[in-house]
Design a protein around this motif. Structure first.
Motif, PDB file in Angstrom:
ATOM      1  N   GLU A 180      58.138 -25.457  42.214  1.00  0.00           N
ATOM      2  CA  GLU A 180      59.126 -26.369  42.785  1.00  0.00           C
ATOM      3  C   GLU A 180      58.457 -27.302  43.787  1.00  0.00           C
ATOM      4  O   GLU A 180      57.516 -26.913  44.468  1.00  0.00           O
ATOM      5  N   ARG A 181      58.985 -28.518  43.855  1.00  0.00           N
ATOM      6  CA  ARG A 181      58.423 -29.517  44.754  1.00  0.00           C
ATOM      7  C   ARG A 181      58.689 -29.174  46.219  1.00  0.00           C
ATOM      8  O   ARG A 181      57.845 -29.365  47.086  1.00  0.00           O
ATOM      9  N   GLU A 185      54.615 -33.418  50.087  1.00  0.00           N
ATOM     10  CA  GLU A 185      55.692 -32.503  49.737  1.00  0.00           C
ATOM     11  C   GLU A 185      55.462 -31.142  50.389  1.00  0.00           C
ATOM     12  O   GLU A 185      54.355 -30.829  50.828  1.00  0.00           O
ATOM     13  N   SER A 235      56.389 -33.208  36.497  1.00  0.00           N
ATOM     14  CA  SER A 235      57.505 -34.123  36.241  1.00  0.00           C
ATOM     15  C   SER A 235      57.441 -34.757  34.861  1.00  0.00           C
ATOM     16  O   SER A 235      58.407 -35.373  34.420  1.00  0.00           O
ATOM     17  N   VAL A 257      60.591 -37.425  42.084  1.00  0.00           N
ATOM     18  CA  VAL A 257      61.451 -36.724  43.038  1.00  0.00           C
ATOM     19  C   VAL A 257      62.682 -36.147  42.335  1.00  0.00           C
ATOM     20  O   VAL A 257      63.079 -35.006  42.591  1.00  0.00           O
ATOM     21  N   SER A 303      62.970 -35.053  39.401  1.00  0.00           N
ATOM     22  CA  SER A 303      62.626 -33.921  38.526  1.00  0.00           C
ATOM     23  C   SER A 303      62.519 -32.599  39.281  1.00  0.00           C
ATOM     24  O   SER A 303      62.566 -31.536  38.676  1.00  0.00           O
ATOM     25  N   ASN A 304      62.308 -32.663  40.596  1.00  0.00           N
ATOM     26  CA  ASN A 304      62.072 -31.486  41.442  1.00  0.00           C
ATOM     27  C   ASN A 304      60.811 -30.723  41.031  1.00  0.00           C
ATOM     28  O   ASN A 304      60.624 -29.561  41.385  1.00  0.00           O
TER      29      ASN A 304
END
Length: 340
Positions: free
Chosen positions: A181-182, A242, A304, A274, A276-277
């Protein structure tokens, strides 16, 4: 000797560059046939030959078929020597793509190395030198590969003449990566740059980029700057800091291309990433998998966009028996990659 069909998957130069790196690291010779068979100009072109030359020099390899237009090549490495190396592409060919070939090789040399490459730093269809220095290098350090990148001069198509230096410190086995996860976006930084063009172009690029990124829930800082280069050029480079890593995106100017279009191309890449997470941008996913194949243990990350370059890299790694892998996601869409 391992034989690889160069027309598989994406079928481009990326397959050759990955094979050269793995051959050197694993000390396994290979033969590649049907190189770039479906391309408009099939076979090896000058920028591919420079990657072959660089890999040959740093490994004292025996090479056959390494000429312009060759659709077959045989590469037999001897030993990774390390040391100081200089490579002049002679055109605006991508410096980054040559470095993609030799950096992983030299990380496993017995001593520190330095590389100087002249050519194109900001050219289509390849990550920029800014990306390598500000996204790739710090991301590589997180898994145990220490490199330092210096941008001495920028190079744009068609003039080239850019100069990049890299210090490569010997690495032990890289550490596995877990990044699915971002997380929170801390800030976006970047630059709107011109070389041998009016400052007003850089300002228009900067202003439009900031406007488009206003919806992001974080500070956005884009500076206007001039860079040193032999020929004219412009670009927007954006870096996301991030919670769990870094991502980077670039758009290039061109004759007749409005500055606002350049800004929109860069900003839209950021917004899509962003949304897409995902943890890794497409360029980082494409480049990091080779290093993760050298790890002990499982790595898993989200990206992504699942690209043809990524899938081709993974397939070549499998041919060398460097790893096993699984991809969950469709081509061009967000996905998750697991490397065993």
């Amino acid at each position: 000797m391992l034989t690889i069909d160069g027309s598989h998957g994406e079928g481009g130069g990326q397959m050759l560059r990955t094979a050269l790196s793995l051959s050197a690291i694993l000390n396994r010779p290979f033969r590649m046939v049907n190189i770039r068979a479906a391309r408009k100009k099939p076979g090896l072109q000058p920028q591919h030959l420079m990657a072959v030359k660089a890999a040959r020099i740093v490994t004292d390899a025996e090479v056959s078929g390494g000429t312009t237009g060759s659709m077959e090549i045989t590469f037999t490495p001897r030993a990774i020597g390390g040391g100081s190396f200089r490579f002049d592409i002679g055109t605006a060919g991508s410096i980054s793509l040559v470095l993609q070939t030799v950096i992983p090789i030299l990380l496993f040399a017995g001593r520190e190395s330095s590389i100087t490459v002249t050519g194109g730093t900001n050219v289509p269809f390849s990550p920029s030198a800014d990306y390598l220095a500000e996204v790739f290098a710090p991301s590589l350090r997180k898994i145990g590969g220490n490199i330092r990148i210096y941008r001495d001069r920028y190079g744009f198509y068609p003039r080239g003449g850019g100069k990049v230096r890299v210090d490569v410190v010997r690495a032990e086995k890289p550490s596995p990566l877990e990044a699915t996860e971002r997380g929170m976006i801390r800030r976006v930084t970047g630059r709107s740059a011109v070389a041998n063009l009016p400052d007003s172009i850089a300002e228009r690029q900067r202003k439009r980029t900031v406007e488009l990124l206003k919806p992001l829930p974080c500070p956005v800082e884009v500076e206007r700057t001039r860079v040193d280069a032999y020929g004219p050029g412009s670009f927007v480079f954006l870096r996301l800091e991030e919670e769990h890593g870094l991502a980077g995106f670039q758009a290039l100017g061109a004759p007749g291309k409005p500055a606002e279009v350049v800004a929109a191309e860069a900003a839209n890449q950021v917004l899509e990433h962003v949304a897409s997470n995902a943890a890794l941008d497409p360029h980082l996913a494409d480049q990091i998998v080779l290093y993760l194949a050298m790890c002990h243990g499982r790595s898993i990350f989200s990206t992504s966009a699942v690209t043809r370059h990524l899938l081709t890299n993974l397939w070549v790694m499998e041919q060398f028996e460097a790893c096993r892998y699984a991809v969950d996601g469709d081509l061009g869409k967000p996905g998750t990659v697991t490397i065993y």
